[in-house]
Design a protein around this motif. Structure first.
Motif, PDB file in Angstrom:
ATOM      1  N   GLU A 257       0.825  -1.208   0.000  1.00 24.67           N
ATOM      2  CA  GLU A 257       0.000   0.000   0.000  1.00 24.67           C
ATOM      3  C   GLU A 257       0.857   1.254   0.000  1.00 24.67           C
ATOM      4  O   GLU A 257       0.543   2.232  -0.693  1.00 24.67           O
ATOM      5  CB  GLU A 257      -0.922  -0.007   1.217  1.00 24.67           C
ATOM      6  N   VAL A 258       1.940   1.255   0.771  1.00 28.47           N
ATOM      7  CA  VAL A 258       2.839   2.401   0.795  1.00 28.47           C
ATOM      8  C   VAL A 258       3.442   2.627  -0.592  1.00 28.47           C
ATOM      9  O   VAL A 258       3.537   3.770  -1.072  1.00 28.47           O
ATOM     10  CB  VAL A 258       3.937   2.199   1.849  1.00 28.47           C
ATOM     11  N   ARG A 259       3.824   1.559  -1.256  1.00 31.64           N
ATOM     12  CA  ARG A 259       4.392   1.704  -2.598  1.00 31.64           C
ATOM     13  C   ARG A 259       3.351   2.224  -3.592  1.00 31.64           C
ATOM     14  O   ARG A 259       3.679   3.031  -4.463  1.00 31.64           O
ATOM     15  CB  ARG A 259       4.948   0.355  -3.057  1.00 31.64           C
ATOM     16  N   GLN A 260       2.107   1.761  -3.465  1.00 36.51           N
ATOM     17  CA  GLN A 260       1.060   2.259  -4.362  1.00 36.51           C
ATOM     18  C   GLN A 260       0.786   3.744  -4.135  1.00 36.51           C
ATOM     19  O   GLN A 260       0.613   4.508  -5.090  1.00 36.51           O
ATOM     20  CB  GLN A 260      -0.225   1.448  -4.153  1.00 36.51           C
ATOM     21  N   VAL A 261       0.752   4.155  -2.855  1.00 41.48           N
ATOM     22  CA  VAL A 261       0.548   5.568  -2.550  1.00 41.48           C
ATOM     23  C   VAL A 261       1.690   6.394  -3.116  1.00 41.48           C
ATOM     24  O   VAL A 261       1.487   7.480  -3.697  1.00 41.48           O
ATOM     25  CB  VAL A 261       0.400   5.783  -1.040  1.00 41.48           C
ATOM     26  N   ALA A 262       2.918   5.908  -2.975  1.00 46.02           N
ATOM     27  CA  ALA A 262       4.075   6.629  -3.497  1.00 46.02           C
ATOM     28  C   ALA A 262       4.011   6.747  -5.016  1.00 46.02           C
ATOM     29  O   ALA A 262       4.350   7.797  -5.583  1.00 46.02           O
ATOM     30  CB  ALA A 262       5.364   5.923  -3.070  1.00 46.02           C
ATOM     31  N   ARG A 263       3.542   5.692  -5.684  1.00 50.95           N
ATOM     32  CA  ARG A 263       3.432   5.754  -7.146  1.00 50.95           C
ATOM     33  C   ARG A 263       2.364   6.747  -7.579  1.00 50.95           C
ATOM     34  O   ARG A 263       2.518   7.447  -8.582  1.00 50.95           O
ATOM     35  CB  ARG A 263       3.124   4.366  -7.713  1.00 50.95           C
ATOM     36  N   ARG A 264       1.257   6.815  -6.821  1.00 54.65           N
ATOM     37  CA  ARG A 264       0.217   7.781  -7.172  1.00 54.65           C
ATOM     38  C   ARG A 264       0.687   9.213  -6.931  1.00 54.65           C
ATOM     39  O   ARG A 264       0.331  10.124  -7.685  1.00 54.65           O
ATOM     40  CB  ARG A 264      -1.060   7.499  -6.372  1.00 54.65           C
ATOM     41  N   LEU A 265       1.462   9.408  -5.888  1.00 54.28           N
ATOM     42  CA  LEU A 265       1.950  10.750  -5.591  1.00 54.28           C
ATOM     43  C   LEU A 265       3.007  11.196  -6.593  1.00 54.28           C
ATOM     44  O   LEU A 265       3.040  12.366  -6.995  1.00 54.28           O
ATOM     45  CB  LEU A 265       2.532  10.800  -4.174  1.00 54.28           C
ATOM     46  N   ARG A 266       3.855  10.286  -6.993  1.00 47.69           N
ATOM     47  CA  ARG A 266       4.946  10.634  -7.910  1.00 47.69           C
ATOM     48  C   ARG A 266       5.001   9.592  -9.020  1.00 47.69           C
ATOM     49  O   ARG A 266       5.505   8.493  -8.815  1.00 47.69           O
ATOM     50  CB  ARG A 266       6.279  10.663  -7.158  1.00 47.69           C
ATOM     51  N   PRO A 267       4.459   9.929 -10.198  1.00 44.39           N
ATOM     52  CA  PRO A 267       4.430   8.953 -11.291  1.00 44.39           C
ATOM     53  C   PRO A 267       5.817   8.730 -11.880  1.00 44.39           C
ATOM     54  O   PRO A 267       6.168   9.307 -12.925  1.00 44.39           O
ATOM     55  CB  PRO A 267       3.472   9.601 -12.300  1.00 44.39           C
ATOM     56  N   GLY A 268       6.611   7.920 -11.199  1.00 40.48           N
ATOM     57  CA  GLY A 268       7.960   7.656 -11.683  1.00 40.48           C
ATOM     58  C   GLY A 268       7.981   7.013 -13.052  1.00 40.48           C
ATOM     59  O   GLY A 268       8.885   7.253 -13.857  1.00 40.48           O
TER      60      GLY A 268
END
Length: 330
Positions: free
Chosen positions: A188-199
């Motif tokens: 979940e933390v990784r998904q939130v990070a991906r949504r915040l910053r579309p690497g």
């Protein structure tokens, strides 16, 4: 220079021009009425005779009617100006009042249109600054989630794995459950990070970012997504690509929260030098007012001079369409 200054000093203001226009109109009307009464067979006695009252009444009525018609035609453009002032929205650009017609009001209309141009430019600049700050804060939070919280959870997960290997049988099941909980939290933390910053947008480009966004949305919401992304899109700037990605992301988020849809169509196509993003669902529709999410999409569209339209008939689903120029910053 003195001649120009003198001409500016003697030039009439819009208020003075309107005053003299009305003064001349009224003067012409009353002069015409006076000539009609003076040259017509009708005369006025002193004292006034009862038989002359209808003549005077009719004459006065004609003068007032002519005056009203002339004033109405002269001031009618002000109604259009008032209507525009009531409906104007800085997030919906391009709404202007025509400057042709009444010459005495042209300066007023030109000034009002110039004011709208200036306000829209200032709104766009302030929105660009605010959204840039927002993106920077998102990137900072995403890095902290990934580098600090993500790594901490990874360490905890590895520690639980060693504990499971050494734990007696009666504790192994509980430790295994805790291990799965930590693993789910890490995901979940990784998904939130991906949504915040579309690497993926920065690393692999817009095509891959849209594909990943659709896949993540479908997995999280259970709503089927039909995706069509042209393989060869025209070169867009980083700002335009980020606007496309964020508007697609917000549109899909709105579908998951409000639409009660079963299927979503996402397309990103290029035609005649324009790139069009289209997201349509088969949900309940009926979007009547712009919420915070939609207003945010409109602000992002303004940054790249794009056209954003939202069609949402009740019971007919919702379609979000963004048309963005090939080179919006040119």
């Amino acid at each position: 220079m003195n001649d120009r200054g003198a001409r500016r000093g003697t030039a009439r203001t819009p208020a003075q021009a309107l005053f003299w226009r009305l003064f001349v109109l009224n003067g012409l009307v009353f002069t015409a009425g006076t000539l009609v009464l003076a040259l017509s067979p009708a005369t006025v006695s002193s004292p006034l005779l009862l038989t002359e009252v209808p003549v005077l009444t009719v004459g006065l009525a004609l003068i007032l009617a002519a005056n009203a018609l002339l004033l109405r035609s002269s001031l009618a453009p002000l109604d259009a100006l008032a209507t525009l002032m009531q409906r104007v929205d800085l997030l919906r650009t391009g709404d202007r009042i025509p400057e042709n017609g009444n010459s005495d009001l042209t300066h007023l209309f030109h000034t009002f249109n110039s004011m709208l141009d200036r306000l829209e430019a200032e709104r766009s600049a302030s929105s660009a600054y605010a959204l840039a700050a927002q993106e920077g804060e998102r990137q900072r939070i995403a890095r902290e989630l990934h580098d600090e919280i993500g790594q901490s959870l990874t360490v905890v997960l590895l520690g639980l794995k060693r504990a499971v290997d050494r734990a007696p049988g009666d504790l192994r099941e509980e430790l295994h459950a805790a291990q799965e909980t930590v693993r789910a939290s890490l995901d979940e933390v990784r998904q939130v990070a991906r949504r915040l910053r579309p690497g993926v947008l920065e690393d692999l480009g817009l095509h891959s970012a849209m594909s990943a966004l659709s896949s993540d949305f479908s997995q999280a919401s259970g709503i089927a997504v039909t995706r069509r992304v042209d393989s060869e899109l025209p070169a867009l700037g980083a700002d335009a690509e980020l606007v496309l990605y964020r508007i697609a992301q917000e549109s899909l988020t709105n579908v998951a929260r409000h639409a009660q849809a079963k299927r979503v169509e996402l397309s990103l196509t290029a035609d005649s030098g324009e790139v069009t993003l289209r997201i349509r669902d088969d949900g309940r529709g009926g979007v009547r007012q712009d919420g915070a999410g939609i207003r945010g999409m409109r602000e992002r569209a303004l940054l790249v001079r794009a056209r954003l339209t939202i069609d949402s008939p009740p019971g007919g689903g919702t379609e979000v369409r963004l048309v963005i120029p090939e080179e919006p910053n040119r």
